[in-house]
Design an enzyme around this catalytic site. Structure first.
Site, PDB file in Angstrom:
ATOM      1  N   THR A  22       0.806  -1.223   0.000  1.00 17.25           N
ATOM      2  CA  THR A  22       0.000   0.000   0.000  1.00 17.25           C
ATOM      3  C   THR A  22       0.835   1.267   0.000  1.00 17.25           C
ATOM      4  O   THR A  22       0.296   2.367  -0.146  1.00 17.25           O
ATOM      5  CB  THR A  22      -0.943   0.037   1.213  1.00 17.25           C
ATOM      6  N   TYR A 156      16.895  -5.578  12.873  1.00 19.52           N
ATOM      7  CA  TYR A 156      16.476  -5.561  11.464  1.00 19.52           C
ATOM      8  C   TYR A 156      17.570  -6.140  10.581  1.00 19.52           C
ATOM      9  O   TYR A 156      17.303  -6.968   9.704  1.00 19.52           O
ATOM     10  CB  TYR A 156      16.170  -4.114  11.071  1.00 19.52           C
ATOM     11  N   ALA A 159      17.745  -9.891  11.052  1.00 20.07           N
ATOM     12  CA  ALA A 159      16.608 -10.566  10.428  1.00 20.07           C
ATOM     13  C   ALA A 159      16.776 -10.626   8.913  1.00 20.07           C
ATOM     14  O   ALA A 159      16.482 -11.650   8.274  1.00 20.07           O
ATOM     15  CB  ALA A 159      15.309  -9.852  10.788  1.00 20.07           C
TER      16      ALA A 159
END
Length: 264
Positions: A22, A156, A159
């Site tokens: 989006t 982050y 990951a």
């Protein structure tokens, strides 16, 4: 026999799912695939105020297992299959201050969003791809998988490093079954969120937005091409990777960082 490609409508008849579709890079990718003729499904936790009506939107929190299950069930029930899966969802909301200020919750939340969400979605949608012996999965990682910024985004970075490794391993398993798996690792992308961050930095440091942008590029060690990426830069390359033109590519990580990473 040389294969002929239809460059103008090359994804016609394909169904694509783009997570985080989006805004930012996910939105640009979704629109790129739509323009290539694909039927495109997008996901996010909440629907934005403005959305392309030609994109099919499903609200879901993919950082939770039940959110993934909702997506898999609804997509298969409505569309019957997914030919292209783009795992774009990701991000970091951890605070600055280095390792000592990061809690277990910071680590767990970041890993759920950036690593386990794509793992679960792959697991849910791969069986129907394998059954048809056809499909493409793209994992959007980050150069932080190789160039971690320790002050605030270490979870982050860890990951994304895990996602890169997982993606390579998955490709070895499912490529013989007809599924191509690829990783795209962008550098800094000038999304609307990044623009807002530049505005905050400029305000707090009494500088201009251009100066704030340069300070971030300097913190990355410089971007030789001279600017951050635009979401469309990433989307155009992803559009190529999922197309028939790239049908011999699998198992590879592609870095799109304007030359940021200083090593080969």
């Amino acid at each position: 026999m040389k294969e002929q490609f239809n460059f103008n409508n090359e994804l016609s008849g394909k169904t694509a799912l783009v997570t985080g579709g989006t805004k930012g890079t996910g939105k640009a990718i979704a629109e790129r695939l739509l323009n290539a003729g694909a039927t495109v499904i997008i996901t996010a936790r909440s629907q934005p105020e403005f959305i392309n009506e030609k994109l099919y939107f499903i609200s879901s929190d993919l950082s939770k297992a039940e959110g993934t299950q909702k997506i898999v069930e609804e997509v298969i029930a409505k569309f019957g299959r997914v030919d292209i899966l783009i795992n774009t969802l990701g991000g970091s909301e951890t605070k600055g201050g280095g390792f000592s200020v990061l809690s277990d919750e910071d680590w767990e939340t970041t890993i759920q969003t950036n690593l386990l969400a794509p793992v679960r979605l792959d697991r849910g949608l791969l069986p129907q791809m394998i059954q048809r012996k056809n499909g493409v999965i793209i994992h959007i990682a980050s150069i932080q998988g190789k160039l971690p910024l320790y002050d605030s985004t270490l979870p982050y970075a860890a990951a994304k490093a895990g996602l890169i490794n997982y993606s390579k391993g998955l490709s070895k398993e499912v490529s013989p079954k007809g599924i191509r798996v690829l990783t795209v690792s962008p550098g800094w992308i000038m999304t609307t969120s990044a623009i807002r961050m530049m505005e905050r930095i400029a305000e707090s440091s009494d500088s201009t937005i251009d100066e704030a942008t340069q300070s971030v590029m300097d913190a990355l060690g410089g971007i030789p091409i001279g600017r951050p990426a635009q979401p469309e830069d990433i989307a155009e390359f992803v559009g190529f990777l999922v197309s028939p033109r790239a049908n011999y590519l699998t198992g590879t990580e592609y870095v799109i960082d304007g030359g940021t990473i200083p090593t080969i």
